[in-house]
Design a protein around this motif. Structure first.
Motif, PDB file in Angstrom:
ATOM      1  N   MET A  86     107.712  19.331  43.026  1.00 31.20           N
ATOM      2  CA  MET A  86     108.991  19.417  42.320  1.00 31.20           C
ATOM      3  C   MET A  86     108.782  19.497  40.814  1.00 31.20           C
ATOM      4  N   ASN A  87     107.861  18.699  40.288  1.00 32.75           N
ATOM      5  CA  ASN A  87     107.576  18.739  38.852  1.00 32.75           C
ATOM      6  C   ASN A  87     107.028  20.102  38.436  1.00 32.75           C
ATOM      7  N   ARG A  88     106.157  20.665  39.271  1.00 31.60           N
ATOM      8  CA  ARG A  88     105.598  21.985  38.977  1.00 31.60           C
ATOM      9  C   ARG A  88     106.695  23.043  38.995  1.00 31.60           C
ATOM     10  N   HIS A  89     107.560  22.989  40.024  1.00 32.20           N
ATOM     11  CA  HIS A  89     108.660  23.959  40.105  1.00 32.20           C
ATOM     12  C   HIS A  89     109.619  23.798  38.920  1.00 32.20           C
ATOM     13  N   LEU A  90     109.888  22.560  38.524  1.00 33.52           N
ATOM     14  CA  LEU A  90     110.769  22.328  37.382  1.00 33.52           C
ATOM     15  C   LEU A  90     110.161  22.919  36.113  1.00 33.52           C
ATOM     16  N   HIS A  91     108.865  22.724  35.931  1.00 33.63           N
ATOM     17  CA  HIS A  91     108.180  23.274  34.754  1.00 33.63           C
ATOM     18  C   HIS A  91     108.258  24.809  34.763  1.00 33.63           C
ATOM     19  N   GLU A  92     108.001  25.414  35.929  1.00 30.79           N
ATOM     20  CA  GLU A  92     108.082  26.873  36.042  1.00 30.79           C
ATOM     21  C   GLU A  92     109.506  27.356  35.770  1.00 30.79           C
ATOM     22  N   TYR A  93     110.494  26.638  36.279  1.00 29.40           N
ATOM     23  CA  TYR A  93     111.888  27.002  36.061  1.00 29.40           C
ATOM     24  C   TYR A  93     112.227  26.937  34.568  1.00 29.40           C
ATOM     25  N   MET A  94     111.782  25.885  33.905  1.00 29.36           N
ATOM     26  CA  MET A  94     112.063  25.741  32.478  1.00 29.36           C
ATOM     27  C   MET A  94     111.396  26.864  31.675  1.00 29.36           C
ATOM     28  N   GLU A  95     110.188  27.251  32.077  1.00 30.17           N
ATOM     29  CA  GLU A  95     109.518  28.377  31.412  1.00 30.17           C
ATOM     30  C   GLU A  95     110.317  29.663  31.599  1.00 30.17           C
ATOM     31  N   MET A  96     110.815  29.886  32.828  1.00 31.88           N
ATOM     32  CA  MET A  96     111.610  31.092  33.091  1.00 31.88           C
ATOM     33  C   MET A  96     112.908  31.082  32.288  1.00 31.88           C
ATOM     34  N   CYS A  97     113.542  29.929  32.185  1.00 30.71           N
ATOM     35  CA  CYS A  97     114.779  29.830  31.385  1.00 30.71           C
ATOM     36  C   CYS A  97     114.489  30.159  29.924  1.00 30.71           C
ATOM     37  N   SER A  98     113.366  29.683  29.432  1.00 28.43           N
ATOM     38  CA  SER A  98     112.983  29.966  28.051  1.00 28.43           C
ATOM     39  C   SER A  98     112.750  31.465  27.855  1.00 28.43           C
ATOM     40  N   MET A  99     112.046  32.083  28.822  1.00 29.17           N
ATOM     41  CA  MET A  99     111.811  33.532  28.732  1.00 29.17           C
ATOM     42  C   MET A  99     113.133  34.292  28.808  1.00 29.17           C
ATOM     43  N   LYS A 100     114.044  33.833  29.662  1.00 21.48           N
ATOM     44  CA  LYS A 100     115.346  34.499  29.794  1.00 21.48           C
ATOM     45  C   LYS A 100     116.112  34.411  28.468  1.00 21.48           C
ATOM     46  N   ARG A 101     116.084  33.253  27.833  1.00 13.19           N
ATOM     47  CA  ARG A 101     116.772  33.116  26.540  1.00 13.19           C
ATOM     48  C   ARG A 101     116.183  34.089  25.523  1.00 13.19           C
ATOM     49  N   GLY A 102     114.866  34.205  25.512  1.00 21.18           N
ATOM     50  CA  GLY A 102     114.206  35.146  24.600  1.00 21.18           C
ATOM     51  C   GLY A 102     114.625  36.585  24.885  1.00 21.18           C
ATOM     52  N   LEU A 103     114.678  36.952  26.168  1.00 24.48           N
ATOM     53  CA  LEU A 103     115.107  38.302  26.546  1.00 24.48           C
ATOM     54  C   LEU A 103     116.572  38.542  26.191  1.00 24.48           C
ATOM     55  N   ASP A 104     117.404  37.516  26.392  1.00 24.02           N
ATOM     56  CA  ASP A 104     118.818  37.637  26.015  1.00 24.02           C
ATOM     57  C   ASP A 104     118.964  37.919  24.525  1.00 24.02           C
ATOM     58  N   VAL A 105     118.172  37.229  23.703  1.00 28.60           N
ATOM     59  CA  VAL A 105     118.216  37.441  22.255  1.00 28.60           C
ATOM     60  C   VAL A 105     117.766  38.868  21.922  1.00 28.60           C
TER      61      VAL A 105
END
Length: 82
Positions: free
Chosen positions: A48-67
């Motif tokens: 779960m911790n690994r998946h949460l970390h991966e999810y947070m990384e993807m959210c960060s990448m998505k924010r960057g792409l949105d910008v």
């Protein structure tokens, strides 16, 4: 009569020892089950911790792409206005 009492005591002692042995065996089995469940729980928590970390990384990448997409939209809109 004394012989009969002695046999009953021996029989009771055997029942007590057998019962204690059974309880010790079951206690060992239960402890093994508990240990296995605790191991599975620790593994699940790590996953779960690994998946949460991966999810947070993807959210960060998505924010960057949105910008970046918004920047491209503004540039296209500005060049179209000219």
């Amino acid at each position: 009569m004394a012989r009969s009492m002695e046999q009953q005591e021996d029989s009771l002692e055997k029942v007590i020892k057998d019962t204690e042995s059974l309880f010790k065996t079951r206690e060992k089995e239960y402890q093994e089950t508990i240990d296995q469940i605790e191991l599975e729980l620790a593994t699940a928590k790590n996953d779960m911790n690994r998946h949460l970390h991966e999810y947070m990384e993807m959210c960060s990448m998505k924010r960057g792409l949105d910008v970046q997409m918004e920047t491209c939209r503004r540039l296209i809109t500005q060049s179209g206005d000219r």
